[in-house]
Design a protein around this motif. Structure first.
Motif, PDB file in Angstrom:
ATOM      1  N   LEU A   9       0.876  -1.058   0.190  1.00 42.94           N
ATOM      2  CA  LEU A   9       0.091   0.159  -0.014  1.00 42.94           C
ATOM      3  C   LEU A   9       1.013   1.237   0.034  1.00 42.94           C
ATOM      4  CD1 LEU A   9      -2.794   1.224   0.461  1.00 42.94           C
ATOM      5  CD2 LEU A   9      -2.324   1.303   2.870  1.00 42.94           C
ATOM      6  N   SER A  12       2.933   3.618   3.405  1.00 40.47           N
ATOM      7  CA  SER A  12       2.751   2.624   4.413  1.00 40.47           C
ATOM      8  C   SER A  12       3.995   1.811   4.871  1.00 40.47           C
ATOM      9  CB  SER A  12       1.434   1.877   4.008  1.00 40.47           C
ATOM     10  OG  SER A  12       2.194   0.735   3.471  1.00 40.47           O
ATOM     11  N   ARG A  13       3.579   0.973   6.024  1.00 34.71           N
ATOM     12  CA  ARG A  13       4.510   0.305   6.529  1.00 34.71           C
ATOM     13  C   ARG A  13       5.215  -0.782   5.419  1.00 34.71           C
ATOM     14  NH1 ARG A  13       0.431   0.876  10.367  1.00 34.71           N
ATOM     15  NH2 ARG A  13       0.889   0.667  12.396  1.00 34.71           N
ATOM     16  N   ARG A  16       8.768  -1.300   4.518  1.00 32.00           N
ATOM     17  CA  ARG A  16       9.714  -2.214   5.398  1.00 32.00           C
ATOM     18  C   ARG A  16       9.913  -3.546   4.632  1.00 32.00           C
ATOM     19  NH1 ARG A  16       6.030  -1.526  11.105  1.00 32.00           N
ATOM     20  NH2 ARG A  16       7.040   0.314  11.564  1.00 32.00           N
ATOM     21  N   ARG A  35      -3.925   4.662  -2.029  1.00 26.54           N
ATOM     22  CA  ARG A  35      -4.927   4.961  -0.834  1.00 26.54           C
ATOM     23  C   ARG A  35      -5.898   5.685  -1.688  1.00 26.54           C
ATOM     24  NH1 ARG A  35      -3.202   4.653   4.307  1.00 26.54           N
ATOM     25  NH2 ARG A  35      -0.884   4.035   4.808  1.00 26.54           N
ATOM     26  N   ARG A  40      -7.661   5.159   2.918  1.00 22.60           N
ATOM     27  CA  ARG A  40      -7.493   3.496   3.241  1.00 22.60           C
ATOM     28  C   ARG A  40      -7.381   2.975   1.666  1.00 22.60           C
ATOM     29  NH1 ARG A  40     -11.524   0.616   6.820  1.00 22.60           N
ATOM     30  NH2 ARG A  40      -9.667  -0.757   6.891  1.00 22.60           N
ATOM     31  N   ALA A  41      -6.987   1.669   1.642  1.00 23.13           N
ATOM     32  CA  ALA A  41      -7.101   0.875   0.536  1.00 23.13           C
ATOM     33  C   ALA A  41      -8.473   0.808   0.355  1.00 23.13           C
ATOM     34  CB  ALA A  41      -6.353  -0.140   0.728  1.00 23.13           C
ATOM     35  N   ARG A  46      -8.535  -4.498  -0.393  1.00 19.06           N
ATOM     36  CA  ARG A  46      -8.342  -5.302   0.886  1.00 19.06           C
ATOM     37  C   ARG A  46      -8.729  -6.628   0.856  1.00 19.06           C
ATOM     38  NH1 ARG A  46     -11.503  -1.197   4.719  1.00 19.06           N
ATOM     39  NH2 ARG A  46     -11.916  -0.284   2.759  1.00 19.06           N
ATOM     40  N   LYS A  55      -4.688  -6.167   5.320  1.00 21.13           N
ATOM     41  CA  LYS A  55      -3.783  -5.024   5.941  1.00 21.13           C
ATOM     42  C   LYS A  55      -2.540  -5.261   5.025  1.00 21.13           C
ATOM     43  CE  LYS A  55      -5.897  -2.640   9.029  1.00 21.13           C
ATOM     44  NZ  LYS A  55      -6.362  -1.437   8.861  1.00 21.13           N
ATOM     45  N   PHE A  56      -1.895  -4.266   4.781  1.00 24.37           N
ATOM     46  CA  PHE A  56      -0.747  -4.079   4.058  1.00 24.37           C
ATOM     47  C   PHE A  56       0.439  -3.822   5.082  1.00 24.37           C
ATOM     48  CE2 PHE A  56      -4.228  -2.971   1.807  1.00 24.37           C
ATOM     49  CZ  PHE A  56      -3.956  -3.474   0.536  1.00 24.37           C
ATOM     50  N   PRO A  57       1.571  -4.334   5.095  1.00 21.29           N
ATOM     51  CA  PRO A  57       2.098  -5.337   4.122  1.00 21.29           C
ATOM     52  C   PRO A  57       1.482  -6.794   4.295  1.00 21.29           C
ATOM     53  CG  PRO A  57       3.858  -5.165   5.636  1.00 21.29           C
ATOM     54  CD  PRO A  57       2.770  -4.128   6.084  1.00 21.29           C
ATOM     55  N   GLU A  68       1.368  -8.655   8.987  1.00 20.55           N
ATOM     56  CA  GLU A  68       2.130  -7.949  10.230  1.00 20.55           C
ATOM     57  C   GLU A  68       3.878  -7.928   9.632  1.00 20.55           C
ATOM     58  OE1 GLU A  68       0.976  -6.642  12.847  1.00 20.55           O
ATOM     59  OE2 GLU A  68      -0.902  -7.041  12.690  1.00 20.55           O
ATOM     60  N   SER A  69       3.943  -6.592   9.541  1.00 22.95           N
ATOM     61  CA  SER A  69       5.425  -6.360   9.212  1.00 22.95           C
ATOM     62  C   SER A  69       6.338  -7.122   9.987  1.00 22.95           C
ATOM     63  CB  SER A  69       5.615  -5.127   8.919  1.00 22.95           C
ATOM     64  OG  SER A  69       5.166  -4.178  10.204  1.00 22.95           O
ATOM     65  N   GLU A 105       6.636  -1.559  16.279  1.00 21.24           N
ATOM     66  CA  GLU A 105       5.006  -1.657  16.282  1.00 21.24           C
ATOM     67  C   GLU A 105       4.549  -1.398  17.786  1.00 21.24           C
ATOM     68  OE1 GLU A 105       2.494  -1.903  14.047  1.00 21.24           O
ATOM     69  OE2 GLU A 105       4.237  -1.072  12.972  1.00 21.24           O
TER      70      GLU A 105
HETATM   71  N1  LIG Z   1       0.672  -3.970  12.759  1.00 19.79           N
HETATM   72  C1  LIG Z   1       0.418  -4.175  11.396  1.00 19.79           C
HETATM   73  C2  LIG Z   1      -0.444  -2.878  10.799  1.00 19.79           C
HETATM   74  C3  LIG Z   1      -0.789  -3.126   9.277  1.00 19.79           C
HETATM   75  C4  LIG Z   1      -1.682  -1.748   9.090  1.00 19.79           C
HETATM   76  O1  LIG Z   1      -2.209  -1.384   9.824  1.00 19.79           O
HETATM   77  N2  LIG Z   1      -1.153  -1.385   7.764  1.00 19.79           N
HETATM   78  C5  LIG Z   1      -2.098  -0.115   7.208  1.00 19.79           C
HETATM   79  C6  LIG Z   1      -1.032   0.571   6.478  1.00 19.79           C
HETATM   80  S1  LIG Z   1       0.235   1.108   7.473  1.00 19.79           S
HETATM   81  C7  LIG Z   1      -3.090  -0.680   6.005  1.00 19.79           C
HETATM   82  O2  LIG Z   1      -3.174  -1.784   5.867  1.00 19.79           O
HETATM   83  N3  LIG Z   1      -4.039   0.360   6.076  1.00 19.79           N
HETATM   84  C8  LIG Z   1      -5.017   0.095   4.920  1.00 19.79           C
HETATM   85  C9  LIG Z   1      -6.567   0.009   5.379  1.00 19.79           C
HETATM   86  O3  LIG Z   1      -6.693  -0.182   6.717  1.00 19.79           O
HETATM   87  O4  LIG Z   1      -7.030   0.140   4.454  1.00 19.79           O
HETATM   88  C10 LIG Z   1       1.855  -4.202  10.558  1.00 19.79           C
HETATM   89  O5  LIG Z   1       2.685  -3.968  11.296  1.00 19.79           O
HETATM   90  O6  LIG Z   1       1.884  -4.816   9.261  1.00 19.79           O
END
Ligand SMILES: N[C@@H](CCC(=O)N[C@@H](CS)C(=O)NCC(=O)O)C(=O)O
Length: 220
Positions: A9, A12-13, A16, A35, A40-41, A46, A55-57, A68-69, A105
């Motif tokens: 995404l 975003s994370r 990493r 986004r 959001r995505a 999603r 969620k991403f990644p 979970e990254s 995190e």
């Molecule tokens: N703790 C998770 C958090 C994952 C997370 O919340 N990712 C966000 C982006 S940083 C996401 O997918 N957001 C998109 C959405 O909710 O639509 C990790 O470290 O991967």
């Protein structure tokens, strides 16, 4: 072996994981999501991630789907980092690397995102001083976290969090620190000169730059 798929995404994370895949010289395809106006995505993207969280990644590696990254980082290192470069085998260095891997995190994101959510959800009609007071209270945690980070960088003999080479510590911590600095979440970058130098050093790494080029990552 088919390449690994990285569900990525924008802003975003996910950076990493792309950085780590580049450090490990692994073959990977990027499934890019942007986004939407709400940040959001899209629901479609999603759903396409194929996990309960969407969620991403998230990565797909053969039959393995990992989200979970932090878990992805550990999974990729255990499977592919045969030389233990990213999670060092020296016991003291390994402990440090794992502390940062989880702190990204469980400490830095936890404390800074509390401020993001306060900014999002504080009632628009409520007095602005209320939000300022909440932020000031929550900033203490962030300041404390950065005191630890700055102090460790001061003690570190190399330019990175665990010595002279990049480890999972840097790969996990860079995005959150950049995010906190850009959004001024509970602190300001000019308070932490060693952290700022370290951040630049991370972003000058060839593998990081390749990850940015391949994914189109931008910070917004
Ligand atoms: N703790 C998770 C958090 C994952 C997370 O919340 N990712 C966000 C982006 S940083 C996401 O997918 N957001 C998109 C959405 O909710 O639509 C990790 O470290 O991967």
């Amino acid at each position: 072996m088919p390449p690994i798929t990285l569900c990525f995404l924008q802003s975003s994370r996910s950076i990493r994981t792309a950085w780590l895949l580049e450090e490990l010289s692994l073959d990977y395809d990027v499934k890019f999501s942007d986004r939407m106006a709400d940040g959001r995505a899209s629901q479609e993207d999603r759903d396409a991630v194929g996990t309960a969280m969407g969620k991403f990644p998230t990565i797909k590696d053969g039959d393995d789907v990992v989200m979970e990254s932090g878990a992805i980082t550990q999974y990729l290192c255990e499977k592919y980092d045969k030389l233990h470069r990213l999670i060092p085998s020296d016991p003291a260095a390994r402990i440090k690397a794992l502390e940062w891997l989880h702190a990204a995190e469980a400490t830095f994101a936890l404390h800074s995102l509390a401020i993001v959510y306060a900014r999002w959800y504080y009632p628009k009609e409520a007095p602005a001083e209320g939000l300022a007071q909440m932020e000031a209270s929550m900033s203490k945690n962030v300041e404390n976290d950065f005191g630890w980070l700055e102090g460790e960088l001061e003690k570190s003999s190399g330019g990175f969090l665990v010595g002279k080479e990049v480890t999972v510590a840097d790969v996990m911590m860079q995005f959150g620190v950049r995010f906190i600095f850009e959004k001024e979440l509970g602190t300001k970058r000019d308070r932490w000169p060693r952290t700022e130098e370290w951040l630049k050093r991370c972003e000058e790494c060839e593998a990081y730059k390749r990850a940015v080029k391949k994914t189109g990552h931008v910070f917004s």
